[in-house]
Scaffold this active site. Structure first.
Site, PDB file in Angstrom:
ATOM      1  N   HIS A 172     -12.931 -47.351   8.695  1.00  0.00           N
ATOM      2  CA  HIS A 172     -11.677 -48.052   8.931  1.00  0.00           C
ATOM      3  C   HIS A 172     -11.718 -48.902  10.191  1.00  0.00           C
ATOM      4  O   HIS A 172     -10.986 -49.894  10.293  1.00  0.00           O
ATOM      5  CB  HIS A 172     -10.531 -47.051   8.991  1.00  0.00           C
ATOM      6  CG  HIS A 172     -10.131 -46.536   7.644  1.00  0.00           C
ATOM      7  ND1 HIS A 172      -8.834 -46.204   7.324  1.00  0.00           N
ATOM      8  CD2 HIS A 172     -10.854 -46.301   6.523  1.00  0.00           C
ATOM      9  CE1 HIS A 172      -8.772 -45.795   6.076  1.00  0.00           C
ATOM     10  NE2 HIS A 172     -10.004 -45.832   5.573  1.00  0.00           N
TER      11      HIS A 172
ATOM     12  N   HIS B  98     -17.110 -42.025  -1.066  1.00  0.00           N
ATOM     13  CA  HIS B  98     -16.369 -40.962  -1.752  1.00  0.00           C
ATOM     14  C   HIS B  98     -17.267 -39.804  -2.194  1.00  0.00           C
ATOM     15  O   HIS B  98     -16.784 -38.883  -2.858  1.00  0.00           O
ATOM     16  CB  HIS B  98     -15.609 -41.541  -2.940  1.00  0.00           C
ATOM     17  CG  HIS B  98     -14.469 -42.402  -2.526  1.00  0.00           C
ATOM     18  ND1 HIS B  98     -13.619 -43.019  -3.418  1.00  0.00           N
ATOM     19  CD2 HIS B  98     -14.020 -42.765  -1.290  1.00  0.00           C
ATOM     20  CE1 HIS B  98     -12.708 -43.719  -2.756  1.00  0.00           C
ATOM     21  NE2 HIS B  98     -12.937 -43.583  -1.469  1.00  0.00           N
TER      22      HIS B  98
END
Length: 761
Positions: free
Chosen positions: A101, A289
């Site tokens: 992020h 993920h």
């Protein structure tokens, strides 16, 4: 006479209230929201840096034992603290999210965002909905940051921790380059989107599922034209994220609609805006993920404000959770709950394996968010992150199902499924690109783990491999360049075109490499391509003759010659105005190749450039040309005086892209005079718009009403804006021309050297 009882104990000044102090609202921007914010050129000043201008980060970083630092980071990652316990006994997954992020704000349209200055520490990014609880990740790292102090920036520590997290879970990273230098104040300039605060704006309709989340800007309805199921569906430039307060896309689908194919459309647009192709996009999603879990145990309306809105006693941390312990099994971030794999702390291919092995059905998280679970009750389970012996169904987000349903993404997934080694390499390269994309050329990377391989997105330029020209050569070459008869405007234009596409946001562009000779830059209409080709041809002839005449290893590159031609022209233009100056010139540039010129260089092409009065009319604008002009000055790291001097100087040097006379307030074009500022500040003229658009103006004499000149908004802003006018008056004064010439030369030389990372500052 007043009663002493009424006055006793009062403040020593009149009145009984203090209503405001420095920074209290309203401020200038509330009274005049459309004013040109010139002060944004002076962000993050030296005065804000507690380390001082003499601190050498590269030297300090070089003294760190990187292996020992990584050992300490990895020790932290496999621990757990009581105030924020680690999921599965491993902080690795949440640190990957932190690094992702931090870097993922990068967007290719203007090069802004990215991990380079650790802007994740400041508003608004530190309080975005998508960054929920990342504040805890940085607090966990504070003991390590504290130990290494100034020698280790937050920006480097965040990315390095992401790498360490991948490594402790069995993944081989591609490398790590340090060298990111922290900012010391929030970025007040970057445009993150038009949406309002708290998910509300009167003009908006059809609120999405995130709207109403406390203290967030969480809408998407103003950045898009069209809908995801329509042919015309366009995200506003320069934005990269599909939704305010998110890094990429809404994991529940556009507007939280749970539609995988429409989600795929958002993913493709957003990741392309982040400079990622389809394969890199799938690699990042599938790779990221493979680890950790998502958190949605508590309804969003119960969670406290983000860091910027939190009470003082929270000490800069936000999202205080009143449910249970407020953490561990009660953690709330994006509202989706669960993990993608049976082993969330191990690098494997289970994410893709399970995505394709099972059919998935929509369900809801405890927080009410859309997510997916396997239809098969016998599908593998994932362990609870904190409760022993508790298992849960696997989870997929709508943005995960998108990879399976989109035909092109599906092909890539199947390729990764069939070749795990290839997938691992693709993820390693994509992660390296993600976390280093805004750092510029590889010469800026620090440390022993910098990958040796040159990559196209790093804009490779060959290393200097020859002796450079000396002072005598430089003088001779200048004479030969001026002897071609090319003229001051043409030589200045070529050098400016070569250097001025630099942008400090991601350290791309600039004169080194001479990419102005290559596609796509050589064909940009703003660069006056026909004239540019003539200049290049003449300089190539000089280069060939000079290099052929050398008996040793001395050479001159085209990159150097283009800049040298500009220097010679500026010196001549100044001399013609009566000023003898020498424009600094530092040789050593090399020439890049077309093969190593990434196609994303097209994003550096300006749509508007006030220096050359270029403004495309085939696209729509929600902002004025002078605002884009200010943006360009910021990308060139110009101060307000530098911007003003360059703009006025380039105008009299006849630099308009199309040969027009707008802003050419002189009868001696090509001479470096202060004529632009003399006319701009004179009350002998009045300024009359040519039409209702107020884009072009006639400069008429007050006596007689004759049109003496024409101008654009990007010319007149230096007289209309109160801050810029004060500078213009300095240069327009009777003693201003010598100062202008000196300041123009200094600012010109600065732009020519912006990308010379090979030269010590």
């Amino acid at each position: 006479m007043k009663d002493n009882a009424q006055t006793e104990g009062r403040c020593p000044f009149r009145g009984d209230r203090v209503g405001g102090a420095i920074g209290s609202e309203p401020q200038l921007d509330h009274w005049w929201p459309n004013r040109l914010k010139v002060e944004l050129l002076h962000q993050n000043p030296a005065e804000a840096d507690p380390l001082g201008t003499s601190f050498d980060y590269a030297e300090a970083f070089s003294k760190i034992d990187l292996l020992e630092l990584k050992r300490e980071i990895k020790g932290l990652l496999t621990s757990s603290v009581s105030w924020w316990p680690s999921d599965y006994g491993n902080y690795g997954p949440q640190m990957i999210r932190m690094a992702w992020h931090s870097a993922g704000t990068y967007r290719i349209a203007d090069g802004r965002g990215g991990a380079g200055e650790a802007m994740q520490r400041f508003a608004p990014i530190n309080s975005w909905w998508d960054n929920g609880n990342i504040d805890k990740s940085r607090r966990l790292l504070w003991p390590i940051k504290k130990k290494y102090g100034a020698a280790l920036s937050w920006a480097d520590l965040i990315v390095l921790t992401g790498n360490c997290a991948l490594e402790i879970m069995g993944f081989k990273t591609f490398g790590f380059g340090g060298g990111r230098i922290d900012a010391w104040e929030p970025d007040r300039a970057t445009y993150w989107g038009p949406e309002g605060w708290n998910g509300k704006k009167p003009s908006e309709t059809a609120p999405g599922p995130l709207e109403g989340h406390p203290n967030q800007m969480v809408t998407r309805t103003m950045r898009w034209n069209g809908e995801p199921d329509e042919d015309y569906y366009e995200l506003e430039n320069p934005l990269g994220a599909t939704h305010q307060a998110l890094i990429y896309v809404d994991p529940e689908g556009p507007r939280g609609n749970g539609n995988p194919l429409e989600s795929a459309r958002d993913i493709r647009e957003s990741f392309a805006r982040m400079a990622m192709n389809d394969e890199e996009t799938v690699a990042l999603i599938a790779g990221g993920h493979a680890f950790g879990k998502s958190h949605g145990a508590v309804s969003a309306d119960k969670i406290g404000p983000a860091p910027e809105g939190a009470p003082m006693q929270a000490m800069g941390m936000g999202w205080m959770n009143p449910e249970g312990t407020g953490f561990a099994e009660y953690t709330m971030t994006n509202g989706i709950e669960g993990s993608w794999t049976p082993n969330p702390t191990k690098w494997d291919n289970d994410y893709l394996t399970n995505l394709f092995a099972y059919e998935w059905e929509q369900t809801s998280s405890p927080a009410g968010a859309i997510q997916w679970k396997p239809k098969d009750p016998d599908a593998p389970k994932t362990p609870d992150a904190h409760l022993d012996g508790v298992e849960h169904p696997l989870m997929m987000m709508t943005s995960d199902i998108a990879l399976k349903e989109d035909p092109e993404y599906r092909k890539i997934c199947e390729k990764f499924l069939n070749d795990f080694d290839y997938f691992s390499d693709a993820f390693a390269r994509a992660w390296y690109k993600l976390t280093h994309r805004d750092m510029g050329p590889k010469v800026r990377y620090l440390g022993p783990e910098v990958a040796e391989e040159d990559l196209p997105w790093q804009d490779p330029i060959p290393a200097l491999d020859h002796e450079v020209v000396d002072a005598s050569d430089i003088a001779d070459l200048k004479a030969k360049i001026l002897g071609t008869g090319l003229g001051v405007p043409a030589l200045v234009s070529a050098a400016w075109a070569s250097a001025s596409n630099y942008r400090d946001s991601d350290k791309r562009g600039g004169a080194n490499g001479a990419r102005v000779m290559l596609w796509p830059q050589k064909d940009w209409e703003v660069n006056r391509p026909a004239e540019l080709a003539e200049v290049i041809a003449a300089l190539e002839k000089i280069q060939t003759e000079f290099n052929a005449a050398q008996t040793g290893g001395k050479r001159v590159s085209m990159a150097d010659l283009i800049v040298l031609g500009g220097a010679a022209a500026v010196e001549k233009a100044a001399k013609d105005a009566g000023h003898d100056v020498e424009v600094p010139f530092t040789p050593g540039r090399m020439d890049a190749s077309q093969e190593w010129t990434d196609e994303t260089f097209q994003w550096l092409q300006p749509v508007s450039d006030g220096f050359r009065n270029y403004h495309r009319t085939d696209i729509g604008y929600d902002i004025s040309p002078e605002q884009i002009f200010l943006d360009r000055a910021a990308l060139l790291t110009l101060t307000a005086p530098e911007w003003t001097a360059l703009a006025g100087g380039l105008k009299v040097l006849d630099q308009n892209w199309d040969g027009s006379k707008h802003g050419l307030f002189t009868d001696r074009p090509g001479v470096l005079s202060n004529d632009f500022f003399d006319v701009l500040t004179s009350m002998d003229y009045e300024w009359v718009p040519q039409d209702e658009s107020e884009m072009l103006f006639d400069i008429k004499t007050r006596e007689g009403g004759e049109t003496a000149f024409t101008a654009t908004r990007c010319d007149l802003v230096f007289g209309s804006n109160s801050q810029l006018r004060q500078i213009a008056e300095v240069y327009g004064a009777s003693d201003g021309e010598a100062r202008l010439v000196k300041d123009f030369v200094a600012a010109w030389s600065k732009v020519m050297m912006l990308d010379r990372y090979d030269v010590a500052a």
